[in-house]
Design an enzyme around this catalytic site. Structure first.
Site, PDB file in Angstrom:
ATOM      1  N   CYS A 195       2.741  -4.471 -17.931  1.00  0.00           N
ATOM      2  CA  CYS A 195       4.394  -4.526 -17.821  1.00  0.00           C
ATOM      3  C   CYS A 195       4.880  -6.030 -17.017  1.00  0.00           C
ATOM      4  O   CYS A 195       5.832  -6.669 -17.575  1.00  0.00           O
ATOM      5  CB  CYS A 195       4.905  -3.438 -16.986  1.00  0.00           C
ATOM      6  SG  CYS A 195       6.843  -3.579 -17.253  1.00  0.00           S
TER       7      CYS A 195
ATOM      8  N   CYS B  42       5.493   5.117 -15.375  1.00  0.00           N
ATOM      9  CA  CYS B  42       6.915   5.622 -15.747  1.00  0.00           C
ATOM     10  C   CYS B  42       6.795   6.795 -17.028  1.00  0.00           C
ATOM     11  O   CYS B  42       7.681   7.622 -16.852  1.00  0.00           O
ATOM     12  CB  CYS B  42       7.869   4.641 -15.517  1.00  0.00           C
ATOM     13  SG  CYS B  42       7.571   3.388 -17.119  1.00  0.00           S
TER      14      CYS B  42
END
Length: 358
Positions: A100, A198
């Site tokens: 990410c 997440c």
């Protein structure tokens, strides 16, 4: 002199909020930005819960900053989630936070920042960037708060990216950051840190893989070190090296996942001693003090984020690979994870583990 502009990556947490405040105080013209990465309205405790964008917006409003929400869900799916799924199906254990940072926070967001005329992307990471006076290369360094240092997760940044990022929290402790947030009246001053991936907030990777792909992962055999069947697993893709919990085996002594054979859908378990190795191979390296490793080098190395640094030697190999040999055997070195090398406070380089050698 024209005022410098910065795009602040605001997750809704206290760290990025204080980073925004400090950047504004340093004289930058600031724009707040929240990245919509994954639709997870119930993902409490992650970085993608339903209230995060509103928390970020509240802080930006309090600071008088313009604020935008960028929909990067397709980029996140392609570069992070799909890669995560492919890696687990191949028997690896990936680190989606590293991916990410590489592709979203300092890839896609940096490009958006430049489109908006910003000089920097600013985040709430605990790390530092400096520039070598001898070589001019940008160096990634540990944060002053060693307990919060996040340099491991930033090991994939290029020189071009480092030249356009700022980490205002690099010299601060977490306690100092919370104190600043409280003094400024930020609504998230006491907000707890995100701890989970997440898109898998409950930590059940196998259930996530099954739901994401819409297919079951077949059960198979648990094997002992001699190849004897000792039980049944729920799907080899859902297990990782060193795992002890959730195996459902009663063998008279603790056993751990020591290996996986994805082709035959088997998971090998054994004593903890079988998890210790000294040597790994890694590829996809990012080097910081120099363009490439051209000679063996003494370093301290981490083969996973929560591992304490250990003395090692790194050796350059052909085709962009390098071999890392620890002075002492290390537990559960896992292909797919990042290995990060340090020289004191400075990150020497980071790569992706491809193989663990006997």
């Amino acid at each position: 002199m024209e005022q410098r502009k910065a795009l602040i990556a605001m997750s809704g947490g206290v760290d990025s909020s204080v980073a925004a405040y400090l950047t504004q105080q340093a004289g930058f013209c600031c724009i707040g930005a929240n990245m919509r990465l994954y639709d997870a309205p119930d993902a409490q405790g992650s970085c993608c819960s339903a209230d995060d964008a509103q928390d970020a917006r509240s802080v930006a409003y309090r600071l008088g900053m313009p604020f935008y929400v960028f929909n990067f869900t397709e980029d996140f799916r392609c570069h992070v989630v799909d890669s995560f799924v492919r890696s687990y199906e191949a028997g690896l254990t990936p680190n989606p936070c590293v991916a990410c940072n590489r592709h979203l926070k300092f890839g896609r967001l940096l490009r958006r920042a430049q489109e908006l005329g910003c000089d920097y992307v600013v985040t709430g990471h605990y790390a530092r960037v400096s520039q070598s006076p001898e070589t001019g290369r940008y160096l990634l360094q540990k944060a002053a708060d060693r307990a919060k240092d996040q340099s491991y997760f930033l090991c994939c940044l290029t020189q071009a990216q480092l030249s356009h990022v700022r980490f205002p929290l690099g010299e601060l402790t977490k306690e100092e950051v919370r104190a600043i947030a409280q003094a400024q009246g930020f609504r998230n001053a006491g907000k707890r840190d995100s701890q989970d991936i997440c898109f898998v907030p409950d930590g059940d990777y196998l259930a996530f893989l099954q739901a994401y792909n819409g297919k079951p992962y077949p059960a198979g055999d648990f094997l002992d070190a001699s190849g004897h069947v000792v039980g049944r697993h729920r799907g080899a893709a859902g297990y990782t090296l060193g795992q002890r919990k959730g195996l459902g085996l009663a063998m008279g002594q603790p056993v751990y996942v020591c290996g996986k054979d994805m082709q035959h859908n088997t998971v090998t378990v054994g004593a903890e001693a079988a998890l210790f190795h000294t040597t790994l191979l890694a590829s996809d390296w990012f080097w910081f003090p120099f363009p490439a490793l051209d000679a063996p080098m003494r370093v301290c190395a981490k083969a996973r984020s929560r591992m304490a640094e250990q003395p090692a030697t790194v050796y350059p190999l052909a085709d962009g690979f390098a071999r890392v040999e620890f002075d002492e055997p290390q537990r559960a070195i896992t292909p797919g994870q990042a290995v990060v090398l340090y020289d004191g406070d400075t990150v020497v380089g980071g790569g992706t583990i491809t193989e663990v050698l006997p």
